[in-house]
Write a protein that holds these residues in place. Sequence first.
Motif, PDB file in Angstrom:
ATOM      1  N   GLN A   1       0.946  -1.313   0.105  1.00 50.34           N
ATOM      2  CA  GLN A   1       0.043   0.062  -0.025  1.00 50.34           C
ATOM      3  C   GLN A   1       0.767   1.318  -0.173  1.00 50.34           C
ATOM      4  OE1 GLN A   1      -2.753   0.020   3.409  1.00 50.34           O
ATOM      5  NE2 GLN A   1      -2.711  -2.259   3.147  1.00 50.34           N
ATOM      6  N   ARG A   2       1.938   1.025   0.082  1.00 46.58           N
ATOM      7  CA  ARG A   2       2.867   2.231   0.118  1.00 46.58           C
ATOM      8  C   ARG A   2       2.827   3.089   1.305  1.00 46.58           C
ATOM      9  NH1 ARG A   2       4.495   3.954  -5.643  1.00 46.58           N
ATOM     10  NH2 ARG A   2       4.980   6.031  -4.618  1.00 46.58           N
ATOM     11  N   ALA A   3       2.489   2.506   2.419  1.00 47.75           N
ATOM     12  CA  ALA A   3       2.365   2.862   3.457  1.00 47.75           C
ATOM     13  C   ALA A   3       3.568   3.280   4.318  1.00 47.75           C
ATOM     14  CB  ALA A   3       1.327   2.297   4.354  1.00 47.75           C
ATOM     15  N   PRO A   4       4.146   4.140   4.703  1.00 45.83           N
ATOM     16  CA  PRO A   4       5.618   4.274   5.452  1.00 45.83           C
ATOM     17  C   PRO A   4       5.570   3.177   6.701  1.00 45.83           C
ATOM     18  CG  PRO A   4       4.809   6.520   5.224  1.00 45.83           C
ATOM     19  CD  PRO A   4       3.661   5.465   4.538  1.00 45.83           C
ATOM     20  N   CYS A   5       6.492   2.239   6.913  1.00 46.39           N
ATOM     21  CA  CYS A   5       6.502   1.452   7.829  1.00 46.39           C
ATOM     22  C   CYS A   5       8.004   1.137   8.333  1.00 46.39           C
ATOM     23  CB  CYS A   5       5.865   0.224   7.335  1.00 46.39           C
ATOM     24  SG  CYS A   5       6.446  -0.520   5.988  1.00 46.39           S
ATOM     25  N   MET A   6       8.127   0.277   9.411  1.00 45.03           N
ATOM     26  CA  MET A   6       9.173   0.025   9.947  1.00 45.03           C
ATOM     27  C   MET A   6       9.442  -1.681  10.220  1.00 45.03           C
ATOM     28  SD  MET A   6      11.138   1.016  13.561  1.00 45.03           S
ATOM     29  CE  MET A   6      12.789   1.530  13.634  1.00 45.03           C
ATOM     30  N   TRP A   7      10.478  -1.840   9.538  1.00 44.35           N
ATOM     31  CA  TRP A   7      10.802  -3.294   9.917  1.00 44.35           C
ATOM     32  C   TRP A   7      12.065  -3.458  10.691  1.00 44.35           C
ATOM     33  CZ3 TRP A   7      15.376  -5.477   7.863  1.00 44.35           C
ATOM     34  CH2 TRP A   7      15.619  -6.627   7.980  1.00 44.35           C
ATOM     35  N   ARG A   8      11.772  -4.778  11.921  1.00 43.11           N
ATOM     36  CA  ARG A   8      13.114  -5.123  12.635  1.00 43.11           C
ATOM     37  C   ARG A   8      13.763  -6.224  12.086  1.00 43.11           C
ATOM     38  NH1 ARG A   8      13.437  -6.727  17.954  1.00 43.11           N
ATOM     39  NH2 ARG A   8      11.319  -7.563  17.619  1.00 43.11           N
ATOM     40  N   ASN A   9      15.004  -6.511  12.048  1.00 36.51           N
ATOM     41  CA  ASN A   9      15.770  -7.443  11.550  1.00 36.51           C
ATOM     42  C   ASN A   9      15.811  -8.600  12.712  1.00 36.51           C
ATOM     43  OD1 ASN A   9      17.440  -9.295   9.982  1.00 36.51           O
ATOM     44  ND2 ASN A   9      19.307  -7.839  10.367  1.00 36.51           N
ATOM     45  N   GLU A  10      15.281  -9.604  12.371  1.00 37.30           N
ATOM     46  CA  GLU A  10      15.306 -10.759  13.343  1.00 37.30           C
ATOM     47  C   GLU A  10      16.536 -11.502  12.964  1.00 37.30           C
ATOM     48  OE1 GLU A  10      11.337 -12.361  13.514  1.00 37.30           O
ATOM     49  OE2 GLU A  10      10.673 -10.589  14.448  1.00 37.30           O
ATOM     50  N   CYS A  11      17.455 -11.357  12.012  1.00 32.77           N
ATOM     51  CA  CYS A  11      18.610 -12.152  11.544  1.00 32.77           C
ATOM     52  C   CYS A  11      19.741 -11.535  12.173  1.00 32.77           C
ATOM     53  CB  CYS A  11      18.633 -12.394  10.259  1.00 32.77           C
ATOM     54  SG  CYS A  11      17.446 -13.260   9.497  1.00 32.77           S
ATOM     55  N   TRP A  12      19.653 -10.225  12.957  1.00 29.73           N
ATOM     56  CA  TRP A  12      20.710  -9.384  13.404  1.00 29.73           C
ATOM     57  C   TRP A  12      21.162 -10.386  14.478  1.00 29.73           C
ATOM     58  CZ3 TRP A  12      22.020  -8.708  18.401  1.00 29.73           C
ATOM     59  CH2 TRP A  12      22.875  -7.280  18.807  1.00 29.73           C
ATOM     60  N   VAL A  13      22.560 -10.393  14.643  1.00 29.31           N
ATOM     61  CA  VAL A  13      23.250 -11.225  15.591  1.00 29.31           C
ATOM     62  C   VAL A  13      24.310 -10.343  16.247  1.00 29.31           C
ATOM     63  CG1 VAL A  13      23.065 -13.499  14.586  1.00 29.31           C
ATOM     64  CG2 VAL A  13      24.955 -12.266  14.152  1.00 29.31           C
ATOM     65  N   PRO A  14      24.756 -10.573  17.567  1.00 27.54           N
ATOM     66  CA  PRO A  14      25.826  -9.978  18.164  1.00 27.54           C
ATOM     67  C   PRO A  14      27.066  -9.954  17.159  1.00 27.54           C
ATOM     68  CG  PRO A  14      24.896 -11.404  19.772  1.00 27.54           C
ATOM     69  CD  PRO A  14      24.251 -11.624  18.237  1.00 27.54           C
TER      70      PRO A  14
END
Length: 447
Positions: free
Chosen positions: A12-25
């Motif tokens: 829908q081209r609605a501004p949104c935020m995504w969090r990266n669950e593959c982030w690692v230390p």
Amino acid sequence: MLPRQLQSLLAQRAPCMWRNECWVPIAQARRKCEFGLKDVQDAARRWQRFAGLLARLFPELGPTQGIIESPLYAADALQSAVLTTQVPTAGRWFIKGDHTLPVAGSIKARGGIYEVLLHAQTLAQMRGLIGAEDDLRALGSPAARQLFADHEVIVGSTGNLGLSIGIMAAALGFRATVHMSAEAKIWKKRRLRAHRVDVVEHAGDFGAAVAAGRRQAEGNARAYFVDDENSAHLFFGYSVAALRLQEQLQAAGRTVGPRQPLFVYIPCGVGGAPGGITFGLRQLFGDYVHCFLAEPVAAPCMLMRLAQDVDRPINVRELGLDNRTDADGLAVAQASEFAATMLRPLVAGAFTVAEGDFFEDLFELKRSLGLSVEPSATAGMRGPRWVLQSATGHEHLVQHDLLDCLQDATHVIWTTGGAFVPDDEYRSFHERGRELRTQATLGYTRQ
Ligand SMILES: *Cc1c(COP(=O)(O)O)cnc(C)c1O
């Protein structure tokens, strides 16, 4: 596939935020990656060796002895302008002003110029013009120019990479061809032609322009193709920015540590520039730095690449998006696989920017801090608000246990291009921002 709710917001081209669950230390990321801090330091050392040559070729680099760098600006006035109420936990905001970078006028000065210089050095060494440890000012000698005149540098671009490659290649005496995608601004093509660079205009998008460049270079031993979709040279050229930012934060009295997080917001196209910088920052600051990418709602290619649960290239057209945006530097439908692989364990997340917000934010940046940028360069400006004021941002802060130390956080918004934008063009961007701002009925902090 993408998570359902995210997919629907993106479509829908609605501004949104995504969090990266593959982030690692970082300790874990290092074990799995063949590259590391040594590659960033190696690139910094090479850049340093080119400084004498650069100072000679570009008089504007005289004052910095050939070092290409941008200032870090305190952004208190922006911070108080965009936060409707004074939030004690907003930390301190800064602008990393790559829109001022000399020679190329954009963040591409970090990658494009570096890769052309490396290529020139390699050619000159192969021909025995210089030895491995010689003074690289010799790359500006008549003999080197004569060699380069017989060789060509080719690139595909939405504008800014072409500018950096074309200007640097021409300065060394190379022939250069830049394949420009449809959204490339006329003034960028004109500027290149004035440097006697061949500009080939394409009706297609960035991917098509890159493919055309790759084809042209194929089978031609005297042609060198700068591959924005795959280049480790570009990537590590960009990464040196992390070392420079580290010094600048120190000079500004900002500490980064377990209870003093650093948040960085970087506009993302194909992913090389934000990828290299994120890589460098994670090497230096480990788990204390949180890097977020900013992409147009019409072209969230890296967000889509990283957020899907299968490992394959994906084009934004698969969601019905059209990759048409006035943020020409970010008009990329499919992310670099190289950058995506590097970013996956390192990046904290990404968010999208509505088309009008590029202009509103361009206007706001001028009003509050007096800085003039191109539309693409504003993409990171809503980053602090996404992190501090959205549900997804809150989840990130909770996950990293940062809620009680936000008053000591540093937020760095990376502005990535604009130094060469012609005045009349800038005025029309600014006017558009002013009009949108006046029309806005929902208030500035709408997300
Ligand atoms: C190229 C560019 C970017 C993003 O760099 P990528 O390597 O394409 O991700 C951001 N801002 C501007 C102004 C650019 O020209």
